[in-house]
Every structure is written in structure tokens, then in C-alpha cells.
Design a protein around this motif. Sequence first.
Motif, PDB file in Angstrom:
ATOM      1  N   LEU A   1      -6.043  11.800  -7.274  1.00 25.23           N
ATOM      2  CA  LEU A   1      -5.277  13.152  -6.509  1.00 25.23           C
ATOM      3  C   LEU A   1      -6.232  13.836  -5.363  1.00 25.23           C
ATOM      4  N   ASP A   2      -7.424  13.376  -5.216  1.00 28.37           N
ATOM      5  CA  ASP A   2      -8.266  14.248  -4.236  1.00 28.37           C
ATOM      6  C   ASP A   2      -8.686  13.247  -3.093  1.00 28.37           C
TER       7      ASP A   2
ATOM      8  N   LYS B   1       0.708  -1.039   0.144  1.00 27.86           N
ATOM      9  CA  LYS B   1       0.015  -0.093  -0.090  1.00 27.86           C
ATOM     10  C   LYS B   1       0.910   1.240  -0.243  1.00 27.86           C
ATOM     11  N   ASP B   2       1.980   1.322  -0.973  1.00 27.92           N
ATOM     12  CA  ASP B   2       2.632   2.372  -1.121  1.00 27.92           C
ATOM     13  C   ASP B   2       2.251   3.497  -2.141  1.00 27.92           C
ATOM     14  N   LYS B   3       0.881   3.344  -2.801  1.00 29.94           N
ATOM     15  CA  LYS B   3       0.275   4.246  -3.791  1.00 29.94           C
ATOM     16  C   LYS B   3      -1.099   3.879  -3.713  1.00 29.94           C
TER      17      LYS B   3
ATOM     18  N   ASN C   1       2.248  10.983 -15.581  1.00 28.40           N
ATOM     19  CA  ASN C   1       3.212  10.582 -14.441  1.00 28.40           C
ATOM     20  C   ASN C   1       2.432  10.629 -12.969  1.00 28.40           C
ATOM     21  N   ILE C   2       1.197  10.081 -13.158  1.00 32.18           N
ATOM     22  CA  ILE C   2       0.602  10.103 -11.848  1.00 32.18           C
ATOM     23  C   ILE C   2       0.773   8.416 -11.251  1.00 32.18           C
ATOM     24  N   ASP C   3       0.939   8.521  -9.961  1.00 30.45           N
ATOM     25  CA  ASP C   3       1.273   7.298  -9.360  1.00 30.45           C
ATOM     26  C   ASP C   3       0.033   6.633  -8.856  1.00 30.45           C
TER      27      ASP C   3
ATOM     28  N   GLU D   1       4.150  -1.682 -14.093  1.00 31.92           N
ATOM     29  CA  GLU D   1       4.186  -1.168 -12.735  1.00 31.92           C
ATOM     30  C   GLU D   1       2.741  -0.496 -12.255  1.00 31.92           C
ATOM     31  N   TYR D   2       1.915  -0.427 -13.248  1.00 30.04           N
ATOM     32  CA  TYR D   2       0.636   0.299 -13.040  1.00 30.04           C
ATOM     33  C   TYR D   2      -0.614  -0.604 -13.279  1.00 30.04           C
TER      34      TYR D   2
END
Length: 374
Positions: free
Chosen positions: A339-340, A198-200, A229-231, A257-258
Motif C-alpha cells: 500500500l505504500d 503488471k496491472d497490480k 480486499n487488497i489487490d 487470483e492472488y
Amino acid sequence: MKKIRITIDNLAGGGAEKVLINLLQKLNRKYEIDLFLITKSGVYLKEVPSNVYIDYNFKALFSNHFIERIKNSLKARVKDKIYSLDKSFFYNLNKKKYDYEIAFLEGSSTEVVANSKNKYSKKIAWVHTDLLKHRTMDIEKERKLYSKFNEIICVSNHSKDSLLKLYPEYEDRTKVIYNIIDEEDVLIKSKEKVVLKKDKIILVTVGRLINAKGYDLLLNAINNLKNKNIDFKLLILGSGGQENVLKKYIEENKLQEYVELLGFKKNPYPYMRKADIFISSSRYEGFSLVVSEAMLLNKPIIATDCTGPKEILNDGEYGILVPLEDVNSLENAMESLILDKNKREVYSELSKRRKKIFNSENVLKKIEELLDGK
């Protein structure tokens, strides 16, 4: 004790099959239930209650012996030929008298039950899809089949609307009963331990890897987000015919990675519980069991504006609805929630409020009233 015979294609890992298992586990003590499978296969076979008798058209005929394989092959060819001429032939070999015969899925199951030779049973057809967008036979054939049913049960109001646009003459025999969901079971199973980094921000979707679920659109949107470039990380739980196509897209666009394809999970709930956002990218649905289950787990939800999710989210009041086939809108919805954090919390709270409509006791009561002739 009333005798009921329920027919479905198989017990593969789809929503209708899962709902049927939930229903069998609730009803098997009150009614004598037999289950007829067109093909005796599927991940949910072992979950059928032990007192439910299973009959079938076909089953897997594997053998390590050459002669046995030849015999099995010949046997399968003969049965295939008979089935192609009369889909109800093997079904009608059972001479037992039933009070109710239920086709639990549109298509082949409906055709089998419609041609039952038990003239004294009450026939009920379940419709789990939007028939305007998904049919397996021509309209006139389907119209004739539904004429043989006493009741037609649609799993959402929008599903009912679609059916009545095609066959308005069946309005007096058509009603809506939502899919039964065992909330307690979902919550208990969601607490099973799974290893999930759970690092992203984690997004999750659950469903068969088929065109109807729109995973090609979802991966296009994910690719666009990657280029910003959104993680984040998307987990896709399910198996199906498009698996290799999706894997190829992931590799060609360097999305490893996504996106992670986790395959079918008998218990998807721990992944859903740990995720930050739930997504349904379907092109069409009847009800969408997984959207309902995500709501039970208080997840912020993004869904395409199709039958089922549209109704569950009440036209976007309780989650984000995006237009069908619109990759940019799907991308923008995901970006806004990723993002929110405050927005995620708002939609989580909205799911918590809305889930009250999925009261399994009320749904079970409606089904029992149907079977008790009330």
C-alpha cells in the motif's frame, strides 16, 4: 595444479547446489577438480564445467526394456545395501590422491568425506544451514564426523554461532565465508524477456516447496490480505514435495487470483527484477542465496527473522524482518509495502546500499586462500 575433490548429495535446484556451480565455474581453470555426487541427478548437472570429472554413487537407471529394468532394479538394491552399510564405499573406490577433499553440504556429504581413506588430503566441510534447527543425524555422530575435518566453513556468522553452540571445541578450525554470487550473471540473466502482467503489485518468492521455506505460513498471510480486499499477486518459483498441499490450500481458499505457482525456473531473475517486493518466509536458513540475489536486484525485502536473512538485512536495518511462525506480522509487513509506494522505494534504496557486501571477488579470494593454504 592442486587436485580437489568436492562432494555433494546431488545438483537439484537448491541454493547450495547453485553456489557450487558458481564456484566450479570460477575455480575450474586454477585447480584440477573432481566432483562426487551421491546421486547423479539435478537441474544443474548440465552446468558443470566440461573439464570437471563427475563420479557418483547412484544414477537414474531407466529403461524401456523389461529385462533391463529388472537388472537395473537389482543393481540399485545391491548398491543401496552397500551404501547403508558404508556410505563411503563407492567414494573410496577412487584411489586418486587429492590435496583437498571438500564436503560441500552438511549431512550425508559430510559423512562420506569424513570417512575418506585418503589420509594425506586436507578435509574441508561446508555448512549451509543452522545446525541448531536442522540436522540429519544425532549430535554425537555429527561431532565425531566434524572432528575429522581440518577446516569447517560456515556461510554466515549466525550459522557459525549455531555450530559452535553445539561443538565449541571446533572454534579454532571454523570460519565464515559468504556464498559466492556472480552479480554480473544475475544482472544479465534478469534482462531475459518474460511475459508478466503488471496491472497490480507483484510479490515474488523463490525456493523449494518444502516445510523449511514456510510457504504454508505465507499462504495463510496471503489469505488474510485477500479478505481485506487488497489487490496484489504473489508468484512462487520452485518445485518440491509440498506442491500438492499448497495447490490444495490455494483452491480451497480461492486464492487463484492472488497466487501463482510457476514451478522451478532455471532463471528466476527476470521475475525477481519485475516484481515489486521479494519475500522469504523460511523457518531456517544458513545464508539465503535468493535474499542476496534479490538485494542485487534492488528489491524491497521482507524476510523471517532466521539465520541468514537476519544477517543479510543486518537485524532489519536493510529490510523488514518478521518473527518466525508469525502469520500476522508477515501479513502486516506485506500490507505496508503493498500500500505504500514511498516505503517500497526506501527499502529498494536500502538494498542497493547493502548489496556492496556481496563482492564476489573478495569471496573468491578467501576461498583461493583457503585452498592455497594461506
